[in-house]
Design a protein around this motif. Sequence first.
Motif, mmCIF file in Angstrom:
data_model
loop_
_atom_site.group_PDB
_atom_site.id
_atom_site.type_symbol
_atom_site.label_atom_id
_atom_site.label_comp_id
_atom_site.label_asym_id
_atom_site.label_seq_id
_atom_site.Cartn_x
_atom_site.Cartn_y
_atom_site.Cartn_z
ATOM 1 N N PRO A 280 36.050 41.694 30.966
ATOM 2 C CA PRO A 280 35.917 42.683 32.043
ATOM 3 C C PRO A 280 34.674 42.452 32.900
ATOM 4 C CG PRO A 280 35.252 43.638 29.951
ATOM 5 C CD PRO A 280 35.820 42.285 29.633
ATOM 6 N N LYS A 281 34.656 43.062 34.078
ATOM 7 C CA LYS A 281 33.519 42.903 34.988
ATOM 8 C C LYS A 281 32.225 43.446 34.401
ATOM 9 C CE LYS A 281 35.856 42.679 39.461
ATOM 10 N NZ LYS A 281 35.990 43.290 40.801
ATOM 11 N N SER A 282 32.335 44.401 33.487
ATOM 12 C CA SER A 282 31.134 44.951 32.866
ATOM 13 C C SER A 282 30.407 43.931 32.002
ATOM 14 C CB SER A 282 31.493 46.173 32.014
ATOM 15 O OG SER A 282 32.397 45.811 30.976
ATOM 16 N N GLN A 283 31.114 42.848 31.620
ATOM 17 C CA GLN A 283 30.527 41.822 30.770
ATOM 18 C C GLN A 283 30.486 40.453 31.437
ATOM 19 O OE1 GLN A 283 32.212 41.807 26.739
ATOM 20 N NE2 GLN A 283 33.037 43.839 27.129
ATOM 21 N N SER A 284 30.866 40.398 32.722
ATOM 22 C CA SER A 284 30.954 39.097 33.384
ATOM 23 C C SER A 284 30.855 39.295 34.887
ATOM 24 C CB SER A 284 32.272 38.417 33.041
ATOM 25 O OG SER A 284 33.354 39.093 33.677
ATOM 26 N N ARG A 285 30.994 38.196 35.608
ATOM 27 C CA ARG A 285 31.007 38.267 37.064
ATOM 28 C C ARG A 285 32.424 38.462 37.614
ATOM 29 N NH1 ARG A 285 32.373 33.167 39.157
ATOM 30 N NH2 ARG A 285 32.464 31.523 37.576
ATOM 31 N N GLY A 286 33.398 38.630 36.711
ATOM 32 C CA GLY A 286 34.773 38.885 37.129
ATOM 33 C C GLY A 286 35.602 37.648 37.330
ATOM 34 N N ASP A 287 35.081 36.469 36.956
ATOM 35 C CA ASP A 287 35.808 35.221 37.172
ATOM 36 C C ASP A 287 37.082 35.141 36.346
ATOM 37 O OD1 ASP A 287 33.571 35.089 35.236
ATOM 38 O OD2 ASP A 287 34.465 33.185 34.679
ATOM 39 N N GLN A 288 37.046 35.659 35.107
ATOM 40 C CA GLN A 288 38.241 35.576 34.271
ATOM 41 C C GLN A 288 39.376 36.436 34.824
ATOM 42 O OE1 GLN A 288 37.863 35.962 30.068
ATOM 43 N NE2 GLN A 288 36.269 34.402 29.894
ATOM 44 N N ILE A 289 39.030 37.535 35.456
ATOM 45 C CA ILE A 289 40.056 38.384 36.070
ATOM 46 C C ILE A 289 40.738 37.638 37.207
ATOM 47 C CG2 ILE A 289 40.449 40.515 37.390
ATOM 48 C CD1 ILE A 289 38.162 41.775 35.794
ATOM 49 N N LEU A 290 39.943 36.950 38.038
ATOM 50 C CA LEU A 290 40.506 36.174 39.137
ATOM 51 C C LEU A 290 41.364 35.023 38.619
ATOM 52 C CD1 LEU A 290 37.401 36.026 41.504
ATOM 53 C CD2 LEU A 290 39.449 37.437 41.779
ATOM 54 N N ASN A 291 40.900 34.351 37.560
ATOM 55 C CA ASN A 291 41.694 33.286 36.948
ATOM 56 C C ASN A 291 43.046 33.820 36.490
ATOM 57 O OD1 ASN A 291 39.397 31.689 37.248
ATOM 58 N ND2 ASN A 291 38.855 31.722 35.080
ATOM 59 N N ALA A 292 43.008 34.960 35.795
ATOM 60 C CA ALA A 292 44.229 35.555 35.261
ATOM 61 C C ALA A 292 45.174 35.985 36.376
ATOM 62 C CB ALA A 292 43.882 36.748 34.375
ATOM 63 N N GLN A 293 44.632 36.601 37.418
ATOM 64 C CA GLN A 293 45.465 37.048 38.539
ATOM 65 C C GLN A 293 46.167 35.883 39.209
ATOM 66 O OE1 GLN A 293 42.534 39.201 40.841
ATOM 67 N NE2 GLN A 293 43.027 41.163 39.872
ATOM 68 N N SER A 294 45.485 34.755 39.317
ATOM 69 C CA SER A 294 46.098 33.568 39.902
ATOM 70 C C SER A 294 47.261 33.072 39.043
ATOM 71 C CB SER A 294 45.049 32.451 40.043
ATOM 72 O OG SER A 294 45.644 31.252 40.504
ATOM 73 N N PHE A 295 47.076 33.075 37.714
ATOM 74 C CA PHE A 295 48.138 32.618 36.811
ATOM 75 C C PHE A 295 49.328 33.576 36.816
ATOM 76 C CE2 PHE A 295 47.171 29.048 33.717
ATOM 77 C CZ PHE A 295 46.336 28.394 34.614
ATOM 78 N N VAL A 296 49.046 34.870 36.900
ATOM 79 C CA VAL A 296 50.134 35.860 36.980
ATOM 80 C C VAL A 296 50.920 35.656 38.279
ATOM 81 C CG1 VAL A 296 50.660 38.316 37.223
ATOM 82 C CG2 VAL A 296 49.009 37.563 35.510
ATOM 83 N N LYS A 297 50.192 35.457 39.375
ATOM 84 C CA LYS A 297 50.825 35.253 40.689
ATOM 85 C C LYS A 297 51.755 34.044 40.676
ATOM 86 C CE LYS A 297 49.667 34.280 45.528
ATOM 87 N NZ LYS A 297 48.544 34.055 46.494
ATOM 88 N N ASN A 298 51.369 33.006 39.947
ATOM 89 C CA ASN A 298 52.164 31.780 39.894
ATOM 90 C C ASN A 298 53.249 31.813 38.817
ATOM 91 O OD1 ASN A 298 51.060 29.819 41.927
ATOM 92 N ND2 ASN A 298 49.174 30.310 40.865
ATOM 93 N N GLY A 299 53.301 32.903 38.042
ATOM 94 C CA GLY A 299 54.341 33.035 37.033
ATOM 95 C C GLY A 299 54.069 32.298 35.738
ATOM 96 N N TYR A 300 52.779 31.989 35.479
ATOM 97 C CA TYR A 300 52.416 31.263 34.269
ATOM 98 C C TYR A 300 52.024 32.183 33.114
ATOM 99 C CZ TYR A 300 51.715 27.541 37.760
ATOM 100 O OH TYR A 300 51.854 26.653 38.786
ATOM 101 N N ALA A 301 51.749 33.455 33.409
ATOM 102 C CA ALA A 301 51.184 34.331 32.382
ATOM 103 C C ALA A 301 51.423 35.786 32.732
ATOM 104 C CB ALA A 301 49.676 34.068 32.255
ATOM 105 N N SER A 302 51.225 36.645 31.736
ATOM 106 C CA SER A 302 51.106 38.078 31.974
ATOM 107 C C SER A 302 49.663 38.473 31.679
ATOM 108 C CB SER A 302 52.084 38.876 31.108
ATOM 109 O OG SER A 302 51.866 38.619 29.737
ATOM 110 N N MET A 303 49.262 39.649 32.107
ATOM 111 C CA MET A 303 47.854 40.031 32.032
ATOM 112 C C MET A 303 47.716 41.482 31.572
ATOM 113 S SD MET A 303 45.215 40.119 35.269
ATOM 114 C CE MET A 303 43.702 41.081 35.271
#
Length: 354
Positions: A280-303
Amino acid sequence: MKKVIFTGGGSAGHVTPNLAIMQALDESWDIAYIGSHEGIEKELIEKNAVRYYGIASGKLRRYMDRKNFTDLFRVAKGFFQARKILKREKPHVVFSKGGFVTVPVVAAASSLGIPVHLHESDFTPGLANRLAKHFAKTFYTSFAETAAYFPESSTTVVGSPIRPDLFTGTRQQGLHLTHFSRERPTLLVMGGSLGASKINEAIREALDSLTQTYQVIHICGKGNVDPTLQGKRGYQQYEYVHEDLSHLLQMTDLVVTRGGSNAIFEFLALHIPMLIIPLPKSQSRGDQILNAQSFVKNGYASMLEEEYLTTDSLMKEIHSLYDNRQLFIETMNASGASDAVSRIVEDLQARVQT
């Protein structure tokens, strides 16, 4: 002989892509590594019989902290230590993967006129790479969108370097290691090299329900093994897995993971459906959220965002992922993900003259 020095550390995600490239270089290359004295990179690199040099490393923070002042001296010390090593080794090129330890190394390389090649795995560059890019000549990114943060003329989108040994495992050996059955699906839970306490807690709370359907491999991080669960049927826990990881991945039907770029690109390359629970953003700069959103958008993952993580939401998302696994697998198969390792190696070969 061509000579390259790699640098990167602080987490396994800043080391394993370097290992992938190192393993692909032929015998005409002399390889060394610069990292911190006690980081995870030291353990991982020395296991591969590569010359390793430790230097002082300060953490670069985005917030006010007294340690920012003292760590500036550590960074400065690391710069002079790295410069001394580079002058002695005389590499043709330095390849940097990111992490705080890389800043003094790439700065020292630049001061000596040694070309620096930099790879950024995340959707947006971290602070270390934002600083390091001023000392680099060539840039590689995992995400197409990330290229906008670097000079257009010297940036190439290649994807994430994947270790070739990840493809050498066998399902049979994985089943042998875990004592699991072929008849039931296997869920792999991986919270990163340091583990993820929230994910560990949620998995263990849901364990009785999970093991009614799945066999669970839980890589929970150093010091996070629960001795009360040792020997539980359908459940195997590990602090960290290195040599046997390829076997475990070959028997994995779906994975619960953090949103670190290197890990999710590895699961993409192996066509393993994934549920991403980003830091979460409370523990990071939010990069993992952006990574995950990109993978969800491309149909590679759920989040599933950590703030919504409960036993019920976790079970719901895992069951949904498994029910729709074939669609995810087909989408990942059609992704056309590039071979980052071969492209980077070819580029290094072309640019380095002996």
